[in-house]
Motif scaffolding. Structure first.
Motif, PDB file in Angstrom:
ATOM      1  N   THR A   1       0.733  -1.081   0.109  1.00 61.78           N
ATOM      2  CA  THR A   1      -0.034  -0.122   0.164  1.00 61.78           C
ATOM      3  C   THR A   1       0.851   1.324   0.031  1.00 61.78           C
ATOM      4  O   THR A   1       1.825   1.393   0.956  1.00 61.78           O
TER       5      THR A   1
ATOM      6  N   GLU B   1     -12.964   2.860  -1.741  1.00 58.25           N
ATOM      7  CA  GLU B   1     -13.311   2.973  -3.277  1.00 58.25           C
ATOM      8  C   GLU B   1     -12.028   3.544  -3.913  1.00 58.25           C
ATOM      9  O   GLU B   1     -11.627   2.843  -4.984  1.00 58.25           O
TER      10      GLU B   1
ATOM     11  N   ILE C   1      -9.004   2.795  -3.072  1.00 58.54           N
ATOM     12  CA  ILE C   1      -7.905   1.641  -2.917  1.00 58.54           C
ATOM     13  C   ILE C   1      -8.535   0.825  -4.190  1.00 58.54           C
ATOM     14  O   ILE C   1      -7.531   0.133  -4.778  1.00 58.54           O
ATOM     15  N   VAL C   2      -9.745   0.278  -4.104  1.00 55.74           N
ATOM     16  CA  VAL C   2     -10.163  -0.726  -5.050  1.00 55.74           C
ATOM     17  C   VAL C   2      -9.936  -0.261  -6.389  1.00 55.74           C
ATOM     18  O   VAL C   2      -9.344  -1.078  -7.453  1.00 55.74           O
ATOM     19  N   GLN C   3     -10.058   1.390  -6.709  1.00 54.12           N
ATOM     20  CA  GLN C   3      -9.899   1.735  -8.162  1.00 54.12           C
ATOM     21  C   GLN C   3      -8.359   1.903  -8.492  1.00 54.12           C
ATOM     22  O   GLN C   3      -8.024   1.535  -9.774  1.00 54.12           O
ATOM     23  N   GLU C   4      -7.785   2.377  -7.640  1.00 51.64           N
ATOM     24  CA  GLU C   4      -6.198   2.730  -7.866  1.00 51.64           C
ATOM     25  C   GLU C   4      -5.262   1.973  -7.558  1.00 51.64           C
ATOM     26  O   GLU C   4      -4.059   1.715  -8.145  1.00 51.64           O
ATOM     27  N   TYR C   5      -5.485   1.165  -6.488  1.00 50.80           N
ATOM     28  CA  TYR C   5      -4.249   0.329  -5.959  1.00 50.80           C
ATOM     29  C   TYR C   5      -4.858  -1.081  -5.446  1.00 50.80           C
ATOM     30  O   TYR C   5      -4.989  -1.307  -4.250  1.00 50.80           O
ATOM     31  N   PRO C   6      -5.422  -1.617  -6.162  1.00 47.03           N
ATOM     32  CA  PRO C   6      -5.957  -3.062  -5.964  1.00 47.03           C
ATOM     33  C   PRO C   6      -5.075  -4.015  -5.232  1.00 47.03           C
ATOM     34  O   PRO C   6      -5.358  -4.827  -4.368  1.00 47.03           O
ATOM     35  N   ASP C   7      -3.818  -4.111  -5.487  1.00 43.46           N
ATOM     36  CA  ASP C   7      -2.930  -4.778  -4.895  1.00 43.46           C
ATOM     37  C   ASP C   7      -2.608  -4.520  -3.255  1.00 43.46           C
ATOM     38  O   ASP C   7      -2.048  -5.428  -2.746  1.00 43.46           O
TER      39      ASP C   7
ATOM     40  N   LEU D   1      -5.085  -4.405  -1.480  1.00 46.22           N
ATOM     41  CA  LEU D   1      -5.952  -4.954  -0.532  1.00 46.22           C
ATOM     42  C   LEU D   1      -5.456  -6.196   0.046  1.00 46.22           C
ATOM     43  O   LEU D   1      -4.558  -6.799  -0.440  1.00 46.22           O
TER      44      LEU D   1
ATOM     45  N   SER E   1      -4.543  -9.841   0.843  1.00 46.32           N
ATOM     46  CA  SER E   1      -4.842 -11.154   0.216  1.00 46.32           C
ATOM     47  C   SER E   1      -4.143 -12.192   0.889  1.00 46.32           C
ATOM     48  O   SER E   1      -3.325 -12.053   1.748  1.00 46.32           O
TER      49      SER E   1
END
Length: 360
Positions: free
Chosen positions: A267, A330, A332-338, A340, A342
């Motif tokens: 992040t 919103e 993070i999901v759109q710009e930096y999905p990595d 999130l 995992s």
């Protein structure tokens, strides 16, 4: 017809004079009430409006009774056998006067409350005064009723004689009452303490019994807490003296809210910090005092990111926290999905002798 005229003869009976005094008193009260209503309609004075709303019905009884009692007092001086009629009139006048004074206290309460400003974001001082005014009003009304009943009883000689005996045994009687009403007296004293030290106020945000809510009522012996889901918790007033509890608005309505995120080590924290500032600038919920975004902890494969933001009161703080969560997720999901969370899965392959061989 002679007995009828004899009945109306003011020298023998006071009924005609009483009727005349009552009619004059009623006319005076109607004129007075009409004057109050006209003044209240033309002049938007809070005091006159409060008098019109709370005093009109009392004046219909008070003014005629004053005239009637004065007439009966004068008549009974020359006709002692009509003393009983004056006693009845005096009793009614004492009762109505007690009612009138209680209404005046309510009028004063409304005038004082009307001067308080609850519309400001930080209405802490207004809520302090509101709590004091409400509690003092209840105490004063109880004292007025007590004094009114005492005057009523002491106005009769027979009752006054019994009062001497009651006062003689007051010591023993007070001890008995003290034991019997120990909890009630404790609640009353706790109520007086709360009214002036104010660990709680009307509309304070508190955590009691594990529940979040607002102080809805502070009565002489109990407190009503309005829970967020519209349930009510009724607690003895001693609870707030003897039991630890959280008061989020004790000295100031403003609060600092938090929003936590469990994110991947990939992040970009500086980018999140910039986005948080943009989000706060876009909403009127943020009061502009303070904000921050920090990595506060690490948990295995994740790090904990905490966003701080301030708001004017508890309701806006809650809404602001929810707004920041939605917008940051919103982003993070759109710009930096990595970024999130995992779960890493490793593939194990069997080695030549049956032992696992690790491979990603």
């Amino acid at each position: 017809m002679d007995p009828f005229f004899e009945l109306l003869d003011y020298k023998n009976t006071p009924w005609l004079i009483i009727l005349l005094a009552g009619v004059i008193g009623l006319i005076v009260s109607v004129m007075l009430i009409s004057l109050i209503k006209i003044t209240a309609s033309k002049k938007q004075w809070r005091a006159v409006r409060a008098i019109r709303e709370n005093l009109s019905s009392v004046l219909y009884f008070f003014v005629p009774l004053v005239f009637i009692t004065a007439v009966l007092k004068t008549y009974s001086l020359s006709n002692p056998h009509y003393e009983w009629s004056f006693a009845i009139s005096k009793t009614a006048l004492i009762a109505v006067t007690t009612w009138l004074i209680a209404r005046i206290v309510i009028i004063v309460e409304k005038i004082l409350i009307d001067q308080l400003d609850f519309d400001t974001p930080d209405n802490n001082q207004a809520r302090r005064m509101f709590t004091k005014i409400k509690f003092v009003k209840r105490i004063v009304i109880i004292l007025i009723v007590t004094i009114g009943v005492s005057i009523l009883l002491l106005s009769f000689d027979s009752v006054r004689q019994y009062g001497v005996g009651i006062l003689t045994s007051a010591g023993i009687f007070s001890v008995i009452i003290g034991f019997a009403a120990q909890k009630s007296l404790a609640n009353l004293m706790a109520g007086i303490q709360i009214a002036f030290t104010q660990p709680i106020k009307i509309d304070d945000v508190v955590i009691v019994e594990g529940e979040w809510g607002r102080i809805e009522e502070i009565n002489l012996t109990y407190v009503v807490v309005n829970i967020w889901d519209l349930r009510r918790i009724v607690l003895p007033i001693t609870y707030f003296i003897e039991t630890p509890f959280q008061n989020w608005t004790r000295n100031d309505s403003a609060l600092i809210g938090t929003a936590f995120f469990q994110l991947n080590y990939l992040t970009p924290v500086p980018k999140l910090r910039e986005k948080l500032k943009d989000i706060l600038n876009q909403t009127p919920l943020w009061d502009g005092r303070s904000w921050a975004l920090q990595v506060t902890d690490t948990q295995g494969q994740l790090m904990v990111v905490r966003a701080l933001m301030s708001a004017r009161n508890s309701s806006e703080t809650f809404d602001l926290r929810c707004f920041v969560r939605e917008k940051l997720i919103e982003f993070i999901v759109q710009e930096y999905p990595d970024a999130l969370p995992s779960t890493r899965v490793e593939d194990f392959k069997m080695g030549p002798v049956g032992f696992p061989k690790a491979g990603v």
